[in-house]
Design an enzyme around this catalytic site. Structure first.
Site, PDB file in Angstrom:
ATOM      1  CE  LYS A 111     -11.863  -6.720   3.496  1.00 16.71           C
ATOM      2  NZ  LYS A 111     -10.681  -5.961   3.139  1.00 16.71           N
ATOM      3  CG  HIS A 153      -1.879  -1.069   1.346  1.00 14.45           C
ATOM      4  ND1 HIS A 153      -2.020  -1.834   2.484  1.00 14.45           N
ATOM      5  CD2 HIS A 153      -2.786  -1.547   0.457  1.00 14.45           C
ATOM      6  CE1 HIS A 153      -2.973  -2.726   2.289  1.00 14.45           C
ATOM      7  NE2 HIS A 153      -3.445  -2.582   1.066  1.00 14.45           N
TER       8      HIS A 153
END
Length: 155
Positions: A42, A18
């Site tokens: 999630k 990322h």
């Protein structure tokens, strides 16, 4: 006109992959907003506030990067935050197909927002937050998978 990109994700945790996507694209945008979104399916290891703090510590010396929490549709958050671009990293063909489908849907909902797909560097293609999270939960050392300057409690 300021060019602002939103780099959305759950970032649980924010990985070196990322980080690489953000750093490689700093020259393309005046501002990059790292948007920590809520994903309804999630189960998170770190709270949204912990993830925000972790990412802010990595980019504390770069004023062109903001970290924000958001809920709801990404394109709506783009409009709210003034982002005209969605920045996404892709590691492989499966990621590409998934991200391309989302990009088409986002564009159909808000055609003023363009998605830019950036391929991961080969050395980061195997790194995913899911795998890093599992290593962490099993007591493994994940330091090599995190950006410089990022600290997680217990690591």
């Amino acid at each position: 006109m300021e060019k602002t990109a939103l780099f959305p994700g759950s970032f649980d945790p924010f990985t070196i992959g990322h980080y690489d996507i953000v750093v490689r694209n700093l020259s393309l945008f005046d501002k990059i907003i790292i948007g920590i979104g809520k994903h309804s399916t999630k189960n998170y290891l770190f709270s949204p506030e912990q993830r925000k703090s972790q990412i802010q510590s990595v980019f504390k010396d770069l004023p062109s990067i903001e970290v924000q929490l958001y809920d709801g549709l990404t394109v709506n958050f783009c409009k709210q935050s003034g982002a005209s671009f969605i920045l996404r990293g892709v590691r492989n063909s499966v990621d590409f197909e998934y991200e391309a489908a989302i990009a088409r849907m986002n564009h159909s909902m808000e055609n003023s927002v363009e998605t830019i797909l950036i391929t991961s560097r080969p050395e980061f293609c195997a790194i995913s937050s899911t795998i890093v999270r599992e290593i962490w939960k099993s007591g493994g050392n994940i330091k090599q998978f995190l950006p410089p300057g990022m600290v997680l409690e217990g690591n």
